[in-house]
Design a protein around this motif. Structure first.
Motif, short mmCIF file in Angstrom:
data_model
loop_
_atom_site.label_atom_id
_atom_site.label_comp_id
_atom_site.label_asym_id
_atom_site.label_seq_id
_atom_site.Cartn_x
_atom_site.Cartn_y
_atom_site.Cartn_z
N LYS A 142 0.84 -1.21 0.00
CA LYS A 142 0.00 0.00 0.00
C LYS A 142 0.87 1.25 0.00
O LYS A 142 0.51 2.27 -0.57
N LEU A 143 1.99 1.19 0.68
CA LEU A 143 2.94 2.31 0.69
C LEU A 143 3.88 2.13 -0.50
O LEU A 143 4.94 1.53 -0.39
N TYR A 144 3.45 2.66 -1.64
CA TYR A 144 4.21 2.38 -2.87
C TYR A 144 5.15 3.52 -3.27
O TYR A 144 6.00 3.35 -4.12
N SER A 145 4.98 4.70 -2.66
CA SER A 145 5.85 5.83 -3.01
C SER A 145 7.16 5.73 -2.23
O SER A 145 7.21 6.04 -1.03
N VAL A 146 8.22 5.27 -2.90
CA VAL A 146 9.51 5.05 -2.23
C VAL A 146 10.08 6.34 -1.66
O VAL A 146 10.53 6.36 -0.51
N PRO A 147 10.10 7.48 -2.41
CA PRO A 147 10.63 8.72 -1.82
C PRO A 147 9.91 9.14 -0.54
O PRO A 147 10.55 9.59 0.42
N THR A 153 17.03 10.20 22.34
CA THR A 153 18.16 9.61 23.07
C THR A 153 19.18 10.67 23.46
O THR A 153 19.62 10.73 24.61
N TYR A 154 19.58 11.48 22.49
CA TYR A 154 20.68 12.42 22.73
C TYR A 154 20.22 13.78 23.25
O TYR A 154 21.04 14.65 23.56
N ASN A 155 18.89 13.97 23.31
CA ASN A 155 18.32 15.22 23.81
C ASN A 155 18.86 16.43 23.05
O ASN A 155 19.29 17.43 23.64
N LYS A 156 18.87 16.29 21.73
CA LYS A 156 19.36 17.36 20.84
C LYS A 156 18.31 17.59 19.75
O LYS A 156 17.59 16.68 19.37
N GLU A 157 18.28 18.80 19.23
CA GLU A 157 17.33 19.12 18.17
C GLU A 157 17.95 19.03 16.77
O GLU A 157 17.25 18.91 15.78
N TRP A 158 19.29 19.10 16.71
CA TRP A 158 19.95 19.15 15.41
C TRP A 158 21.21 18.30 15.42
O TRP A 158 21.96 18.30 16.42
N PHE A 159 21.45 17.57 14.37
CA PHE A 159 22.63 16.70 14.27
C PHE A 159 23.49 17.12 13.08
O PHE A 159 22.98 17.36 11.99
N GLU A 160 24.79 17.21 13.31
CA GLU A 160 25.70 17.69 12.26
C GLU A 160 25.81 16.73 11.08
O GLU A 160 26.02 17.14 9.95
N GLU A 161 25.74 15.44 11.35
CA GLU A 161 25.90 14.41 10.30
C GLU A 161 27.20 14.61 9.51
O GLU A 161 27.21 14.71 8.29
N ASN A 162 28.30 14.66 10.24
CA ASN A 162 29.61 14.82 9.60
C ASN A 162 30.57 13.67 9.95
O ASN A 162 31.77 13.78 9.78
N GLY A 163 29.97 12.57 10.46
CA GLY A 163 30.78 11.43 10.88
C GLY A 163 30.68 10.25 9.92
O GLY A 163 30.50 10.43 8.72
N PRO A 164 30.77 9.03 10.45
CA PRO A 164 30.70 7.84 9.59
C PRO A 164 29.31 7.67 8.96
O PRO A 164 28.31 8.14 9.49
N VAL A 165 29.28 6.97 7.82
CA VAL A 165 28.04 6.82 7.05
C VAL A 165 27.27 5.57 7.47
O VAL A 165 27.86 4.49 7.64
N TYR A 166 25.96 5.72 7.59
CA TYR A 166 25.06 4.61 7.89
C TYR A 166 23.97 4.58 6.82
O TYR A 166 23.12 5.48 6.77
N LYS A 167 24.04 3.58 5.94
CA LYS A 167 23.03 3.49 4.89
C LYS A 167 21.88 2.61 5.39
O LYS A 167 22.05 1.41 5.59
N ILE A 168 20.74 3.25 5.61
CA ILE A 168 19.55 2.56 6.12
C ILE A 168 18.66 2.24 4.92
O ILE A 168 18.41 3.10 4.08
N GLU A 169 18.19 1.00 4.85
CA GLU A 169 17.26 0.65 3.78
C GLU A 169 15.89 0.31 4.35
O GLU A 169 15.79 -0.44 5.32
N VAL A 170 14.85 0.91 3.76
CA VAL A 170 13.48 0.53 4.08
C VAL A 170 12.98 -0.29 2.90
O VAL A 170 12.86 0.21 1.78
N ALA A 171 12.75 -1.58 3.14
CA ALA A 171 12.28 -2.49 2.08
C ALA A 171 10.89 -2.97 2.47
O ALA A 171 10.71 -3.57 3.53
N ILE A 172 9.90 -2.69 1.61
CA ILE A 172 8.51 -3.07 1.92
C ILE A 172 8.04 -4.10 0.89
O ILE A 172 8.06 -3.84 -0.31
N LEU A 173 7.65 -5.26 1.38
CA LEU A 173 7.14 -6.32 0.53
C LEU A 173 5.80 -6.79 1.08
O LEU A 173 5.72 -7.27 2.22
N LYS A 174 4.75 -6.60 0.29
CA LYS A 174 3.38 -6.98 0.71
C LYS A 174 3.06 -6.41 2.09
O LYS A 174 2.59 -7.14 2.99
N ASP A 175 3.37 -5.13 2.28
CA ASP A 175 3.07 -4.36 3.50
C ASP A 175 3.94 -4.73 4.70
O ASP A 175 3.73 -4.20 5.79
N ILE A 176 4.89 -5.62 4.53
CA ILE A 176 5.83 -5.94 5.62
C ILE A 176 7.11 -5.13 5.41
O ILE A 176 7.76 -5.24 4.36
#
Length: 376
Positions: free
Chosen positions: A102-107, A124-147
């Motif tokens: 049902k959630l077909y729009s990947v972006p 967790t860190y009690n911060k509002e903004w993160f610099e994101e200038n450190g190591p890379v973490y590639k997160i994948e959201v994969a949806i198959l038949k709503d799972i």
């Protein structure tokens, strides 16, 4: 820390990757389309990235849940303790795919997951903004038949990037698939091996790495090595162990092609891979190959006839290949092609065939098997 790990793989070679994992000592493997799930810690992440020949990458599975709405996707993602893996300055890069859901729009899914991960980090860190200038973490959201399956990639550039092949021919075979072709054949260095359409040398190089027991990831780095949760000493131990596991053994693999330019590339690739002395490269038409050795193994990925004007030429190649098979005494032939009538032109039905994908091209791996007497 123990993780649920996923080794992703090309469709059709899941059983080969599973056999690799079993050989490395892993149990309770769960095999599915294009992936094998198992348990492991940081050391296992290092071992699998360094040693797996046929997997595409190694992922950490962080969550699995059903989501039919963006709110369910957000809440399911928010429930994960992302800070147990990602530090304050981690670069969070979200990729995605959705099939029959049902959630077909990947972006949109990627955007929702990123928001939920950042919210979890804020909590967790009690911060509002993160610099994101450190190591890379590639997160994948994969949806198959709503799972929804959420994973973090530990590999970086795919495992086929061994580091030896900067140059390739017009239609390169992935290193992971080439390794699978060799492993399926059960070739070992006591037998002659030949590839008569070697192109940029991927099959003979992967065979030489297997013959010498050289870990395919030995000469490269992986994205997770920069993570603060990863112990640098573990990686050093795994690499030192891999160096000690290289076999002191000599053998010769025959690799030939009719294109002298591509053979030059193959030689350079073999040199970079450290296996040049085990491969004999020669400019030679396939039908001129001969050998007095018995029980040899031919593994090849000849032209498929995909390009305009190649059809007749390819039929002739398959005819000639069949003639060569009947000439070579008790050799086994393993041929990968997408051509639907390969067996007709080869003039013999294969003992086995296996559906595999070379990139997006559906192929079959035709296997003509001669067992060595007194060998199972």
């Amino acid at each position: 820390m123990n993780y649920e790990l996923i080794a992703t793989t090309t469709f059709g070679i899941e059983a080969i990757t599973s056999a690799e994992l079993k050989a490395l000592g892993y149990e309770n493997l769960k095999s599915d389309n294009g992936k094998i799930t198992f348990e492991g810690d940081e050391m296992d992440i290092a071992i699998c990235n360094t040693w797996l020949r046929t997997a595409d990458r190694v992922l950490i599975k962080v969550a699995e849940f059903k989501a039919e709405s963006f709110e369910e996707l957000f809440q399911g993602t928010l429930a994960v303790n992302w800070s147990s893996i990602i530090p304050e300055n981690g670069v969070m890069h979200v990729v995605g795919k959705s099939i029959k859901s049902k959630l077909y729009s990947v972006p949109d899914c990627q955007s929702i997951v990123k928001k939920a991960v950042v919210q979890s980090m804020k909590n967790t860190y009690n911060k509002e903004w993160f610099e994101e200038n450190g190591p890379v973490y590639k997160i994948e959201v994969a949806i198959l038949k709503d799972i929804v399956t959420l994973t973090i990639d530990t590999t970086g550039p795919g495992l086929h990037k061994r580091g030896y092949r900067e140059l390739a021919g017009a239609a390169p075979l992935k290193e992971t698939l080439a390794a699978a072709l060799v492993l399926i054949s059960k070739w070992d260095p006591s037998r002659v091996l030949a590839d008569l359409f070697c192109g940029s040398g991927t099959i003979p190089i992967e065979a030489a790495l297997i013959g010498k027991n050289i870990a395919p990831g030995l000469k490269r780095r992986f994205i997770c090595e920069d993570w603060p949760t990863m112990n640098k000493e573990l990686w050093q131990q795994v690499r030192e162990g891999a160096e000690k596991s290289i076999k002191d053994i000599d053998f010769t693999i025959y690799a030939s092609d009719i294109d002298g330019r591509v053979l030059k590339t193959a030689r350079e690739n073999a040199q970079k891979a450290g296996v040049m002395k085990y491969i004999s490269f020669q400019k030679l038409p396939m039908k001129e190959f001969s050998s007095k050795k018995k029980y040899g193994v031919l593994i090849s990925n000849p032209p498929y006839g995909e390009r305009l004007g190649e059809a007749e030429e390819v039929v002739q190649i398959y005819n000639d290949l069949g003639e060569l098979y009947r000439k070579l005494d008790a050799w086994s032939f393993y041929v990968l092609t997408s051509h639907p009538e390969f067996q007709k032109y080869f003039k013999q039905k294969a003992d086995k065939n296996r559906k595999l994908y070379n990139g997006r091209i559906q192929c079959y791996y035709y296997q003509y098997i001669h067992q060595i007497p007194n060998r199972k």
